[in-house]
Write a protein that holds these residues in place. Structure first.
Motif, PDB file in Angstrom:
ATOM      1  N   HIS A  55       0.816  -1.219   0.000  1.00 45.29           N
ATOM      2  CA  HIS A  55       0.000   0.000   0.000  1.00 45.29           C
ATOM      3  C   HIS A  55       0.849   1.268   0.000  1.00 45.29           C
ATOM      4  O   HIS A  55       1.887   1.309   0.646  1.00 45.29           O
ATOM      5  CB  HIS A  55      -0.894   0.037   1.242  1.00 45.29           C
ATOM      6  N   ASP A  97      -6.926  10.166  -7.615  1.00 46.05           N
ATOM      7  CA  ASP A  97      -7.352   8.894  -8.173  1.00 46.05           C
ATOM      8  C   ASP A  97      -6.707   8.660  -9.538  1.00 46.05           C
ATOM      9  O   ASP A  97      -6.185   7.580  -9.808  1.00 46.05           O
ATOM     10  CB  ASP A  97      -8.873   8.845  -8.275  1.00 46.05           C
ATOM     11  N   VAL A 115      -4.200   5.514 -10.084  1.00 45.97           N
ATOM     12  CA  VAL A 115      -4.718   4.489 -10.996  1.00 45.97           C
ATOM     13  C   VAL A 115      -3.861   4.409 -12.261  1.00 45.97           C
ATOM     14  O   VAL A 115      -3.575   3.324 -12.767  1.00 45.97           O
ATOM     15  CB  VAL A 115      -6.206   4.745 -11.319  1.00 45.97           C
ATOM     16  N   VAL A 120      -4.664   0.289  -7.197  1.00 49.89           N
ATOM     17  CA  VAL A 120      -6.103   0.120  -6.994  1.00 49.89           C
ATOM     18  C   VAL A 120      -6.524   0.910  -5.752  1.00 49.89           C
ATOM     19  O   VAL A 120      -5.876   0.825  -4.700  1.00 49.89           O
ATOM     20  CB  VAL A 120      -6.452  -1.378  -6.799  1.00 49.89           C
ATOM     21  N   LYS A 121      -7.630   1.650  -5.882  1.00 51.69           N
ATOM     22  CA  LYS A 121      -8.104   2.472  -4.764  1.00 51.69           C
ATOM     23  C   LYS A 121      -8.661   1.598  -3.637  1.00 51.69           C
ATOM     24  O   LYS A 121      -9.488   0.730  -3.858  1.00 51.69           O
ATOM     25  CB  LYS A 121      -9.182   3.435  -5.245  1.00 51.69           C
ATOM     26  N   TYR A 181      -3.853   3.403  -1.573  1.00 55.19           N
ATOM     27  CA  TYR A 181      -3.910   2.670  -2.829  1.00 55.19           C
ATOM     28  C   TYR A 181      -3.019   1.436  -2.722  1.00 55.19           C
ATOM     29  O   TYR A 181      -1.997   1.464  -2.035  1.00 55.19           O
ATOM     30  CB  TYR A 181      -3.459   3.561  -4.005  1.00 55.19           C
ATOM     31  N   LYS A 232      -1.057  -2.005  -4.620  1.00 51.95           N
ATOM     32  CA  LYS A 232      -0.543  -2.638  -5.832  1.00 51.95           C
ATOM     33  C   LYS A 232      -1.255  -3.973  -5.985  1.00 51.95           C
ATOM     34  O   LYS A 232      -1.293  -4.771  -5.043  1.00 51.95           O
ATOM     35  CB  LYS A 232       0.970  -2.839  -5.717  1.00 51.95           C
ATOM     36  N   PRO A 233      -1.855  -4.226  -7.144  1.00 54.40           N
ATOM     37  CA  PRO A 233      -2.626  -5.469  -7.317  1.00 54.40           C
ATOM     38  C   PRO A 233      -1.769  -6.717  -7.086  1.00 54.40           C
ATOM     39  O   PRO A 233      -0.570  -6.719  -7.336  1.00 54.40           O
ATOM     40  CB  PRO A 233      -3.096  -5.416  -8.772  1.00 54.40           C
TER      41      PRO A 233
END
Length: 152
Positions: free
Chosen positions: A65, A109, A113, A118-119, A147, A149-150
């Motif tokens: 995050h 955002d 993004v 990802v929020k 936010y 990181k996927p």
């Protein structure tokens, strides 16, 4: 002693220019769980902010995050300048030695993004602070975001 604590843990402070085109840190990419950016981006030229977020996100682990807090539009400086007839203060590069940028939720955002994050949270924190000694009311607005990181 703070240095003893850091030597016994994985805490390793370092200094760098996060706006650099080729940011290189003394740690591997994709190795950090959390990155904090607290009143950092507002001092960076808006043209370099996107690069800063992309640089930082390279060092996040998947699932890591970025925690962000900074000035929101219509913070105290904007209110003080209302009396001079200035209503839309966004970036003040030469007003003082310091530079200020005032963010909106949508801007943040888009920055995060577009860096592939990802929020999790994106909120406005509005507060009225009162200085009783000077009988002064101060309106404060901050943007606070988280936010991730996927995991891919």
């Amino acid at each position: 002693n703070p240095m003893n604590f850091m030597m016994k843990t994985n805490v390793r402070p370092s200094f760098c220019d996060i706006a650099a085109d080729n940011l290189v840190l003394p740690i591997p990419e994709s190795s950090l769980d959390i990155i904090t950016s607290i009143f950092v981006l507002s001092a960076i030229n808006p043209d370099k902010m996107s690069n800063c977020i992309k640089n930082l996100s390279r060092y996040l682990k998947p699932g890591g995050h970025i925690l962000f807090r900074d000035y929101g539009r219509m913070i105290w400086l904007s209110y003080d300048l209302k009396t001079a007839g200035v209503f839309q203060i966004i970036f003040m590069p030469e007003a003082t030695v310091l530079k200020f940028y005032f963010f909106t939720q949508d801007e943040m955002d888009k920055l995060f993004v577009s860096a592939g994050l990802v929020k999790v949270q994106n909120i406005v924190d509005r507060r009225l602070q009162v200085n009783r000694a000077r009988k002064l009311k101060m309106y404060r607005v901050w943007i606070q975001c988280k936010y991730m990181k996927p995991l891919v």
